[in-house]
Design a protein around this motif. Structure first.
Motif, PDB file in Angstrom:
ATOM      1  N   VAL A 155       0.809  -1.228   0.000  1.00  0.00           N
ATOM      2  CA  VAL A 155       0.000   0.000   0.000  1.00  0.00           C
ATOM      3  C   VAL A 155       0.840   1.275   0.000  1.00  0.00           C
ATOM      4  O   VAL A 155       0.297   2.363  -0.163  1.00  0.00           O
ATOM      5  CB  VAL A 155      -0.975   0.023   1.197  1.00  0.00           C
ATOM      6  CG1 VAL A 155      -2.011  -1.067   1.060  1.00  0.00           C
ATOM      7  CG2 VAL A 155      -0.241  -0.091   2.517  1.00  0.00           C
ATOM      8  N   PHE A 156       2.160   1.172   0.163  1.00  0.00           N
ATOM      9  CA  PHE A 156       3.004   2.360   0.206  1.00  0.00           C
ATOM     10  C   PHE A 156       4.005   2.362  -0.947  1.00  0.00           C
ATOM     11  O   PHE A 156       4.489   1.317  -1.367  1.00  0.00           O
ATOM     12  CB  PHE A 156       3.775   2.431   1.532  1.00  0.00           C
ATOM     13  CG  PHE A 156       2.897   2.657   2.727  1.00  0.00           C
ATOM     14  CD1 PHE A 156       2.411   3.923   3.024  1.00  0.00           C
ATOM     15  CD2 PHE A 156       2.553   1.600   3.557  1.00  0.00           C
ATOM     16  CE1 PHE A 156       1.600   4.134   4.122  1.00  0.00           C
ATOM     17  CE2 PHE A 156       1.748   1.798   4.662  1.00  0.00           C
ATOM     18  CZ  PHE A 156       1.260   3.072   4.947  1.00  0.00           C
ATOM     19  N   ASP A 157       4.302   3.571  -1.426  1.00  0.00           N
ATOM     20  CA  ASP A 157       5.321   3.733  -2.466  1.00  0.00           C
ATOM     21  C   ASP A 157       6.720   3.811  -1.868  1.00  0.00           C
ATOM     22  O   ASP A 157       7.692   3.379  -2.495  1.00  0.00           O
ATOM     23  CB  ASP A 157       5.057   5.017  -3.258  1.00  0.00           C
ATOM     24  CG  ASP A 157       3.692   5.019  -3.917  1.00  0.00           C
ATOM     25  OD1 ASP A 157       3.489   4.198  -4.830  1.00  0.00           O
ATOM     26  OD2 ASP A 157       2.833   5.830  -3.504  1.00  0.00           O
ATOM     27  N   LEU A 158       6.815   4.396  -0.669  1.00  0.00           N
ATOM     28  CA  LEU A 158       8.097   4.621  -0.010  1.00  0.00           C
ATOM     29  C   LEU A 158       7.947   4.377   1.485  1.00  0.00           C
ATOM     30  O   LEU A 158       6.845   4.476   2.036  1.00  0.00           O
ATOM     31  CB  LEU A 158       8.574   6.066  -0.225  1.00  0.00           C
ATOM     32  CG  LEU A 158       8.810   6.536  -1.668  1.00  0.00           C
ATOM     33  CD1 LEU A 158       8.911   8.061  -1.707  1.00  0.00           C
ATOM     34  CD2 LEU A 158      10.081   5.913  -2.227  1.00  0.00           C
ATOM     35  N   ARG A 181       6.823  -5.952   2.970  1.00  0.00           N
ATOM     36  CA  ARG A 181       5.465  -6.441   2.677  1.00  0.00           C
ATOM     37  C   ARG A 181       4.520  -5.298   2.319  1.00  0.00           C
ATOM     38  O   ARG A 181       3.695  -5.424   1.404  1.00  0.00           O
ATOM     39  CB  ARG A 181       4.917  -7.200   3.889  1.00  0.00           C
ATOM     40  CG  ARG A 181       3.483  -7.712   3.721  1.00  0.00           C
ATOM     41  CD  ARG A 181       2.956  -8.379   4.974  1.00  0.00           C
ATOM     42  NE  ARG A 181       2.818  -7.462   6.091  1.00  0.00           N
ATOM     43  CZ  ARG A 181       1.798  -6.608   6.246  1.00  0.00           C
ATOM     44  NH1 ARG A 181       0.847  -6.521   5.329  1.00  0.00           N
ATOM     45  NH2 ARG A 181       1.743  -5.825   7.313  1.00  0.00           N
ATOM     46  N   VAL A 182       4.623  -4.164   3.035  1.00  0.00           N
ATOM     47  CA  VAL A 182       3.669  -3.076   2.805  1.00  0.00           C
ATOM     48  C   VAL A 182       4.107  -2.139   1.683  1.00  0.00           C
ATOM     49  O   VAL A 182       3.353  -1.232   1.319  1.00  0.00           O
ATOM     50  CB  VAL A 182       3.420  -2.270   4.099  1.00  0.00           C
ATOM     51  CG1 VAL A 182       2.895  -3.185   5.200  1.00  0.00           C
ATOM     52  CG2 VAL A 182       4.663  -1.519   4.561  1.00  0.00           C
ATOM     53  N   LEU A 183       5.301  -2.372   1.111  1.00  0.00           N
ATOM     54  CA  LEU A 183       5.756  -1.580  -0.028  1.00  0.00           C
ATOM     55  C   LEU A 183       5.300  -2.203  -1.340  1.00  0.00           C
ATOM     56  O   LEU A 183       5.265  -3.427  -1.488  1.00  0.00           O
ATOM     57  CB  LEU A 183       7.279  -1.488  -0.041  1.00  0.00           C
ATOM     58  CG  LEU A 183       7.957  -0.462   0.868  1.00  0.00           C
ATOM     59  CD1 LEU A 183       9.472  -0.630   0.786  1.00  0.00           C
ATOM     60  CD2 LEU A 183       7.556   0.956   0.502  1.00  0.00           C
ATOM     61  N   ARG A 184       5.012  -1.350  -2.304  1.00  0.00           N
ATOM     62  CA  ARG A 184       4.738  -1.831  -3.653  1.00  0.00           C
ATOM     63  C   ARG A 184       6.048  -2.283  -4.294  1.00  0.00           C
ATOM     64  O   ARG A 184       7.118  -1.778  -3.950  1.00  0.00           O
ATOM     65  CB  ARG A 184       4.103  -0.718  -4.491  1.00  0.00           C
ATOM     66  CG  ARG A 184       2.738  -0.277  -3.980  1.00  0.00           C
ATOM     67  CD  ARG A 184       2.101   0.718  -4.945  1.00  0.00           C
ATOM     68  NE  ARG A 184       0.760   1.068  -4.483  1.00  0.00           N
ATOM     69  CZ  ARG A 184       0.466   2.144  -3.767  1.00  0.00           C
ATOM     70  NH1 ARG A 184       1.431   2.991  -3.441  1.00  0.00           N
ATOM     71  NH2 ARG A 184      -0.774   2.381  -3.379  1.00  0.00           N
ATOM     72  N   PRO A 185       6.006  -3.216  -5.255  1.00  0.00           N
ATOM     73  CA  PRO A 185       7.228  -3.558  -5.999  1.00  0.00           C
ATOM     74  C   PRO A 185       7.838  -2.303  -6.601  1.00  0.00           C
ATOM     75  O   PRO A 185       7.141  -1.456  -7.163  1.00  0.00           O
ATOM     76  CB  PRO A 185       6.711  -4.511  -7.074  1.00  0.00           C
ATOM     77  CG  PRO A 185       5.508  -5.150  -6.463  1.00  0.00           C
ATOM     78  CD  PRO A 185       4.853  -4.061  -5.646  1.00  0.00           C
ATOM     79  N   GLY A 186       9.137  -2.168  -6.451  1.00  0.00           N
ATOM     80  CA  GLY A 186       9.820  -0.952  -6.873  1.00  0.00           C
ATOM     81  C   GLY A 186       9.918   0.089  -5.777  1.00  0.00           C
ATOM     82  O   GLY A 186      10.595   1.108  -5.957  1.00  0.00           O
ATOM     83  N   GLU A 293      11.139  -4.657  -8.693  1.00  0.00           N
ATOM     84  CA  GLU A 293       9.914  -4.827  -9.477  1.00  0.00           C
ATOM     85  C   GLU A 293       9.618  -6.310  -9.737  1.00  0.00           C
ATOM     86  O   GLU A 293       8.482  -6.722  -9.777  1.00  0.00           O
ATOM     87  CB  GLU A 293      10.055  -4.095 -10.818  1.00  0.00           C
ATOM     88  CG  GLU A 293      10.103  -2.576 -10.709  1.00  0.00           C
ATOM     89  CD  GLU A 293       8.714  -1.958 -10.561  1.00  0.00           C
ATOM     90  OE1 GLU A 293       7.728  -2.739 -10.535  1.00  0.00           O
ATOM     91  OE2 GLU A 293       8.625  -0.734 -10.472  1.00  0.00           O
ATOM     92  N   ARG A 294      10.657  -7.099  -9.912  1.00  0.00           N
ATOM     93  CA  ARG A 294      10.444  -8.520 -10.232  1.00  0.00           C
ATOM     94  C   ARG A 294       9.820  -9.287  -9.082  1.00  0.00           C
ATOM     95  O   ARG A 294       9.432 -10.447  -9.227  1.00  0.00           O
ATOM     96  CB  ARG A 294      11.769  -9.175 -10.639  1.00  0.00           C
ATOM     97  CG  ARG A 294      12.818  -9.234  -9.537  1.00  0.00           C
ATOM     98  CD  ARG A 294      14.046  -9.998  -9.992  1.00  0.00           C
ATOM     99  NE  ARG A 294      15.086 -10.056  -8.980  1.00  0.00           N
ATOM    100  CZ  ARG A 294      16.050  -9.188  -8.853  1.00  0.00           C
ATOM    101  NH1 ARG A 294      16.113  -8.158  -9.696  1.00  0.00           N
ATOM    102  NH2 ARG A 294      16.973  -9.289  -7.913  1.00  0.00           N
TER     103      ARG A 294
END
Length: 296
Positions: A155-158, A181-186, A293-294
């Motif tokens: 749910v978070f970008d950073l 876990r709570v970060l988006r890929p990337g 990202e992968r």
């Protein structure tokens, strides 16, 4: 040996003419500093209590340096405005950012001013009360343990943490895995901690703090405890290699390790941090990590 009691004002030197007992009260207890093991539960309980009890003094002592809406990575004064470890400020607009160990949410307030959507999380209720006192426009406050983040996956970008949580937990890997876990890929996670080399030196800002006094490789936690041996403050030591392995074990890729130099404008002392020591040995280590990202 000094008596553990002190006479109340007006009692000293007065001869009693009745059988009324002289009322005494104990002096404030000074915790005993030691090095011993301390597990996850004991560390969490001790540090929640310590920050709740000491938040007021901490904000009085360091509030001016930290500011109300600056993003400072450590006692050296490295500012995110110049460092751009989370990325260029103009690219933060609209980004969801989790600040871990936010204290009075100074960093989150700066992020909100850049147009980000910060969530300031802290274990200490009293620290978050200071965040409310200063102001929370554009910021969400959450009281929770960093090892059990109350958010959905991705749910978070950073995410960021300036001396928050990680120095105080017995096992950093579960915390790092929760952040991943709570970060988006990337997504990027940047955190600062006491530079591990500092553990080999006394916690003194002057010349007496320039000689090695302990083994860098001794991972035994620093513990302050009460008369009954209960921990009231715990800080855990990891070597630089330990920190790198923790980051990798949690599934992150380490992309940078920043060791800020002491700037000429900073004349303050903060505990064992000082211009004298800062010009000779690093005091802060900042880890810049990415969830690739992968991993989607």
């Amino acid at each position: 040996m000094r008596s553990p009691f002190r006479v109340l004002p007006g009692r000293a030197g007065r001869k009693s003419t009745t059988r009324e007992p002289i009322i005494q009260e104990p002096e404030p207890f000074e915790p005993e500093a030691t090095r011993r093991t301390a597990g996850a539960t004991e560390s969490s309980h001790a540090n929640r209590g310590w920050w709740d009890r000491n938040a007021d003094d901490y904000q009085v002592e360091h509030g001016t340096f930290l500011g109300d809406d600056r993003f400072v990575w450590g006692p050296e004064g490295l500012d995110e405005t110049e460092a751009e470890l989370l990325g260029p400020p103009e690219e933060l607009k609209g980004k969801g950012v989790l600040e871990i160990g936010a204290g009075a949410a100074q960093c989150s307030r700066w992020l909100a001013a850049q147009g980000a959507r910060p969530v300031a999380l802290d274990l200490s209720h009293r620290q978050l009360q200071h965040a409310l006192r200063i102001g929370t426009q554009g910021i969400a406050l959450v009281e929770a343990d960093a090892g059990a983040l109350p958010f959905r996956d991705g749910v978070f970008d950073l995410a960021c943490s300036a001396y928050g949580a990680l120095p105080f937990v017995a096992d950093p890997v579960p915390v790092l895995r929760e952040v991943r876990r709570v970060l988006r890929p990337g997504g990027r996670f940047v955190f600062s901690v006491t530079h591990p080399i500092r553990w080999a030196f006394p916690d003194e800002p002057g010349p007496e703090g320039l000689s090695v006094a302990a083994s860098y490789f001794d991972r035994t936690p620093y513990v302050e405890q009460d008369e009954a041996g209960r921990a009231v403050y715990v800080e855990h030591h990891r070597t630089l290699g330990d920190r790198v392995r923790d980051v990798v074990a949690a599934g992150f890729r380490l992309v940078d390790l920043v060791e800020p130099e002491w700037p000429s404008w900073n004349s303050q002392e903060w505990g064992g941090w000082s211009p004298l020591r800062g010009n000779l040995i690093p005091g802060t280590a900042i880890f810049v990590c990415v969830r690739d990202e992968r991993d989607a």
